[in-house]
Structures are given as structure tokens and as C-alpha cells.
Design an enzyme around this catalytic site. Sequence first.
Site, PDB file in Angstrom:
ATOM      1  N   HIS A  55      -2.383   2.512  -6.091  1.00 49.07           N
ATOM      2  CA  HIS A  55      -3.071   1.251  -5.809  1.00 49.07           C
ATOM      3  C   HIS A  55      -3.173   0.365  -7.047  1.00 49.07           C
ATOM      4  O   HIS A  55      -3.369  -0.850  -6.925  1.00 49.07           O
ATOM      5  CB  HIS A  55      -4.459   1.528  -5.225  1.00 49.07           C
ATOM      6  CG  HIS A  55      -4.782   0.631  -4.061  1.00 49.07           C
ATOM      7  ND1 HIS A  55      -4.048   0.630  -2.886  1.00 49.07           N
ATOM      8  CD2 HIS A  55      -5.744  -0.311  -3.903  1.00 49.07           C
ATOM      9  CE1 HIS A  55      -4.554  -0.264  -2.060  1.00 49.07           C
ATOM     10  NE2 HIS A  55      -5.588  -0.852  -2.643  1.00 49.07           N
ATOM     11  N   LYS A  89      -1.936  -2.373   8.085  1.00 54.81           N
ATOM     12  CA  LYS A  89      -3.072  -1.851   8.836  1.00 54.81           C
ATOM     13  C   LYS A  89      -3.134  -2.501  10.214  1.00 54.81           C
ATOM     14  O   LYS A  89      -2.810  -3.670  10.376  1.00 54.81           O
ATOM     15  CB  LYS A  89      -4.372  -2.115   8.074  1.00 54.81           C
ATOM     16  CG  LYS A  89      -4.519  -1.272   6.813  1.00 54.81           C
ATOM     17  CD  LYS A  89      -5.873  -1.508   6.158  1.00 54.81           C
ATOM     18  CE  LYS A  89      -6.057  -0.603   4.958  1.00 54.81           C
ATOM     19  NZ  LYS A  89      -7.366  -0.816   4.297  1.00 54.81           N
ATOM     20  N   TYR A 129      -9.269  -8.096  -5.899  1.00 50.29           N
ATOM     21  CA  TYR A 129      -8.144  -7.438  -6.563  1.00 50.29           C
ATOM     22  C   TYR A 129      -7.731  -8.157  -7.843  1.00 50.29           C
ATOM     23  O   TYR A 129      -6.884  -7.663  -8.574  1.00 50.29           O
ATOM     24  CB  TYR A 129      -6.930  -7.373  -5.623  1.00 50.29           C
ATOM     25  CG  TYR A 129      -6.953  -6.235  -4.643  1.00 50.29           C
ATOM     26  CD1 TYR A 129      -6.032  -5.202  -4.727  1.00 50.29           C
ATOM     27  CD2 TYR A 129      -7.893  -6.186  -3.619  1.00 50.29           C
ATOM     28  CE1 TYR A 129      -6.036  -4.159  -3.824  1.00 50.29           C
ATOM     29  CE2 TYR A 129      -7.910  -5.147  -2.711  1.00 50.29           C
ATOM     30  CZ  TYR A 129      -6.987  -4.140  -2.818  1.00 50.29           C
ATOM     31  OH  TYR A 129      -7.002  -3.107  -1.922  1.00 50.29           O
ATOM     32  N   HIS A 135      -3.981  -8.787   3.683  1.00 51.56           N
ATOM     33  CA  HIS A 135      -5.439  -8.678   3.736  1.00 51.56           C
ATOM     34  C   HIS A 135      -5.985  -9.515   4.895  1.00 51.56           C
ATOM     35  O   HIS A 135      -5.537 -10.634   5.121  1.00 51.56           O
ATOM     36  CB  HIS A 135      -6.076  -9.161   2.431  1.00 51.56           C
ATOM     37  CG  HIS A 135      -6.002  -8.168   1.319  1.00 51.56           C
ATOM     38  ND1 HIS A 135      -6.040  -8.527  -0.016  1.00 51.56           N
ATOM     39  CD2 HIS A 135      -5.903  -6.813   1.333  1.00 51.56           C
ATOM     40  CE1 HIS A 135      -5.963  -7.448  -0.763  1.00 51.56           C
ATOM     41  NE2 HIS A 135      -5.872  -6.398   0.034  1.00 51.56           N
ATOM     42  N   ARG A 137       0.865  -1.179   0.000  1.00 50.92           N
ATOM     43  CA  ARG A 137       0.000   0.000   0.000  1.00 50.92           C
ATOM     44  C   ARG A 137       0.902   1.231   0.000  1.00 50.92           C
ATOM     45  O   ARG A 137       2.037   1.195   0.484  1.00 50.92           O
ATOM     46  CB  ARG A 137      -0.889   0.031   1.242  1.00 50.92           C
ATOM     47  CG  ARG A 137      -1.830  -1.158   1.387  1.00 50.92           C
ATOM     48  CD  ARG A 137      -2.612  -1.055   2.691  1.00 50.92           C
ATOM     49  NE  ARG A 137      -3.554  -2.165   2.855  1.00 50.92           N
ATOM     50  CZ  ARG A 137      -3.293  -3.288   3.517  1.00 50.92           C
ATOM     51  NH1 ARG A 137      -2.083  -3.450   4.072  1.00 50.92           N
ATOM     52  NH2 ARG A 137      -4.194  -4.236   3.629  1.00 50.92           N
ATOM     53  N   ARG A 196      -0.451  -2.100  -6.758  1.00 56.63           N
ATOM     54  CA  ARG A 196      -0.796  -3.177  -5.817  1.00 56.63           C
ATOM     55  C   ARG A 196      -1.759  -4.174  -6.474  1.00 56.63           C
ATOM     56  O   ARG A 196      -1.584  -5.386  -6.351  1.00 56.63           O
ATOM     57  CB  ARG A 196      -1.421  -2.563  -4.568  1.00 56.63           C
ATOM     58  CG  ARG A 196      -1.857  -3.558  -3.491  1.00 56.63           C
ATOM     59  CD  ARG A 196      -2.223  -2.782  -2.230  1.00 56.63           C
ATOM     60  NE  ARG A 196      -2.919  -3.574  -1.231  1.00 56.63           N
ATOM     61  CZ  ARG A 196      -2.316  -4.347  -0.327  1.00 56.63           C
ATOM     62  NH1 ARG A 196      -1.003  -4.463  -0.328  1.00 56.63           N
ATOM     63  NH2 ARG A 196      -3.018  -5.006   0.570  1.00 56.63           N
TER      64      ARG A 196
END
Length: 337
Positions: A279, A191, A314, A305, A166, A282
Site C-alpha cells: 500500500h 472494490k 493518501y 476511491h 491495490r 499506492r
Amino acid sequence: MSYHPVDIYLTELESDRSRSTMRRALLYFARYILKSSDVSEYDINWQDVRLTHIQGFKQTLQDRESPHQLGEKLSAHTISVYLSAIRGVLRKSHSHSSVAPEHKVSFETLSEVANNLKNPKIDKSLKGEYIEPRVFREILNSMKGKTREISRNKAIMNILYGCGLRCSELCALTYPDDIDWESSMLNVTGKGNKRRRVPLYQEAEESIEQWLFHRGENPGPLFLPISKSDNVLFREEEITHPSTGKLVKRYTRAITPHGVSSVLRKACILAGTKSFKPHDFRRSYITTLFYLETDLLTIQKLVGHESADTTRRYDLRDLRAGVEAIDALGRLMQNTV
């Protein structure tokens, strides 16, 4: 002893990154509700906050342009995060026994917000572009020369395309802690402050080494801003080295997500390709791994994820196959005329 509800809310968040994001959201809300830029999140009298204030703020966010994606509005996800911060402080203002009386929120206000404030609908349909390896090579090769900026930008692009980070994760990389030269791995903070290891391919590793020649060996953010005159913009502080006990300099100023977007935009212009967003790199990394028949759970782990369903979304192979099928159909029709 009484406490401010903002402090109570932020203290209970899991990571420094979450606290930084939510503090920024509350600051924007303070500037909106108090109609001044010279205020902080602590200047709001939370007892006076009403649903109409938050709905007005939500509309302002929906009208605002994204700072990271030129020409686009703030995403529904970003707006939802900002509204979550406001809800969180309101809950603490109502339920926490140590909240100062002037910030105590009534149950009626809390209930009204809970029942009527809706997050914007997040579009979960397939979005983004698949960057073919050939196109990526064209973009990379368009950056010629040996300037500091080009050296940094090539390393950035190699990591985005070859490691699937990211944009925020790339900006948060630090040297030397996040580079494991012996194993050819990046240590990535994702994250929720969760750590993962991502393999580096040889060209990405070499591009980092070339950038470090210009950056220097001081610890701190891996990627730093660069001026128009091609000078690295250092901002330093002195820290005590954990092993030697000596004072050493540490860089403190990292490139921003907006800066990364600008790097990609300029590179695409030079290469004469369409403009790709961070993105998209990615998405392309994930799609390429699917093309290589990599196991879904392996890809999920590599990109950090929480859910395999997110990783599936994705996968741009179906879109790519559809485009190729239509192109083939068009060629077939031309040959039959």
C-alpha cells in the site's frame, strides 16, 4: 422450503469478491466457535450464537497477525468486515421467512448484538511511507538477471508504483482481458466489482511484455506463482474459446497478496532500503500525482476511491515537507555553531 441463512446472506451480496471475503470470514468464525478446523460456515447453529461468542471471536482477531503485513496485527478495517459478515447472517436468520427453524435467531439476541458489539476504532490518521522515484529506481535496479522471477517481480513493482493499484487488484488482473495494448491501459476490477481504466507508462508496459515471454499467452491470471527453482507454477483448466469454439487452456492460479508482500520485502532487502508494503506504493502513486498538480477528482477516478476525502488522506506531501523542514533546520543549526 427452508434455506440456510449463510446462503441467503451471501446470495444478496453484490460481487463475487464480496462473497468470497464474507464466506472466508464466516468460515473463520465457524472454526472459532466450533473449536475445529474441520468445519465449514454451514456447521454453525445460528440459533445458539450469542454476543459472548462474537466478542470472543473479535478478541481473537485483534490478537492475530496479519497474513499480508509481517509483524503487524489484523487491521481494524479487516476485523470490522468480518464482524459485518456475522451481523449480516444474524439479521437474515431473524428476519427472513425461509430460514430453517434450527437457525432462527430471536429478536433479543439480534438486539443484544446490535447494541453491544462495537467495531474496533479505525485510525484515520496519516500512515504509510512515500517512496521517492529515486528510491523506487534503486529497488528496481537491485533486481538483476533474466530469471522468470525477476521478470515477474519487475512487472509487479512497475504496476504497483506506476498505476497505484491495490494489492488485491493487482492479484486479480487477468490476461489478455485486462490489458489494452492499443490504448496502453489496464482494465482494473476494484472494490464492489467496479471497473476502471488506468494508464500504463512505457516501462510498465515493457515489463509486462517481458513477463509474458516467460508466462506464455494462455488466458487467466496475469501474475502466477513461481517456485524456488524459478519455474512458473501453472494450474490449468480447459475452456471453450468464445470466438473460435475451440478448447484452449486457461491458467487458474494467481499470485496471492502474501506473495506480493514477500516480493517487495525481498526486493527492499536487496536494495538496502527500508521495507515498504504494497500500500506504500499506492500512497506514493497518489502523492506523486499531487506533486504533479493533478486534479483531485482525476486522482480519485484513477485509484477507484468512492470519496475524494479518502484520496486526500493518501496525500503524504505535508509529512514530506515537515521532514524536509526539520532537516533544513538541523543543517542551519549546525552551520551556526
